[in-house]
Design a protein around this motif. Structure first.
Motif: not given
Length: 237
Positions: A6-7, A75-80
């Motif tokens: 996963k990316v 695959d995923s995004l984390v808006n930190n």
């Protein structure tokens, strides 16, 4: 190039919660596209570090474009990424308002729109999780936070809307809503006072937020959730 791993994109990735997320995702086998204004190149071949202001559309485009070129997918995004300025509402300057809006809202809009478009193109779902704040649910006397509520509260609302819009396309959208977390931005001399603002009587740790994000990223039947990791703040006092 293998795309079996996963990316994930992590914004605000150079320190604090963001750096903790990058480390944890790598430990769980993800390839990571890490971005922030001050991030330095990584010696890890499975971490692509891209420096820039996520509030700038061109930077968000570069993050997705170069991430896909390097790893083949998102695959995923984390808006930190986020800015918090504790100041009386009438004392905010126009420049502070613009800066906070740019990072917190424009940054969210830019990278989320582009990441979801890439997930749709891939056709196998995806996940977006945003780091907000429990101050949007439970304002604290003595902690002025109108701009946090305006921007992060907007992201909480957008999280539910996006979750419904993309549910049938297999793209989940969640948020994690922290209390005050023990990071380098809070000096040790402040820890006791800040801890007392939580019903549990202490601040949270970076690992608490990281664990919450990892849970949401793997919770296949969870979408539209705002997960409070806040020592009971949002429940009351």
């Amino acid at each position: 190039m293998s795309t079996s791993q996963k990316v994930v994109i992590v914004t605000g990735a150079s320190q604090g919660i963001g750096a903790g997320l990058v480390q944890a995702f790598r430990e769980h086998g993800y390839k990571v596209i890490a971005t922030s204004r001050s991030i330095k190149p990584s010696t890890d071949p499975d971490v692509l570090a891209i420096a820039g202001d996520i509030g700038d559309r061109a930077v968000a485009e570069k993050v997705v474009r170069e991430g896909v070129a390097r790893f083949g997918r998102i695959d995923s995004l984390v808006n930190n990424a986020g800015i918090f300025i504790a100041k009386s509402f009438t004392e905010y300057t126009q420049e502070e308002y613009i800066s906070k809006r740019s990072t917190n809202l424009d940054g969210f809009f830019n990278i989320t729109q582009l990441a979801i478009a890439q997930m749709e193109k891939q056709g196998n779902g995806g996940h977006v999780v945003s780091v907000t704040t429990s101050l949007t649910d439970h304002a604290i006397d003595g902690v002025p936070s109108v701009l946090a509520s305006l921007t992060k509260g907007g992201i909480n609302a957008a999280t539910k809307s996006l979750a419904i819009e993309y549910a049938k396309r297999g793209i989940r959208v969640n948020a994690i809503s922290p209390g005050i977390i023990r990071t380098p931005m809070h000096g040790p001399e402040t820890h006791e006072a800040l801890g007392s603002l939580h019903p549990m009587g202490h601040m949270g740790d970076i690992k608490d937020i990281v664990d919450g994000v990892l849970y949401l990223d793997n919770a296949a039947f969870v979408t539209g959730e705002i997960l409070h990791v806040d020592g009971g703040q949002s429940a009351g006092h």
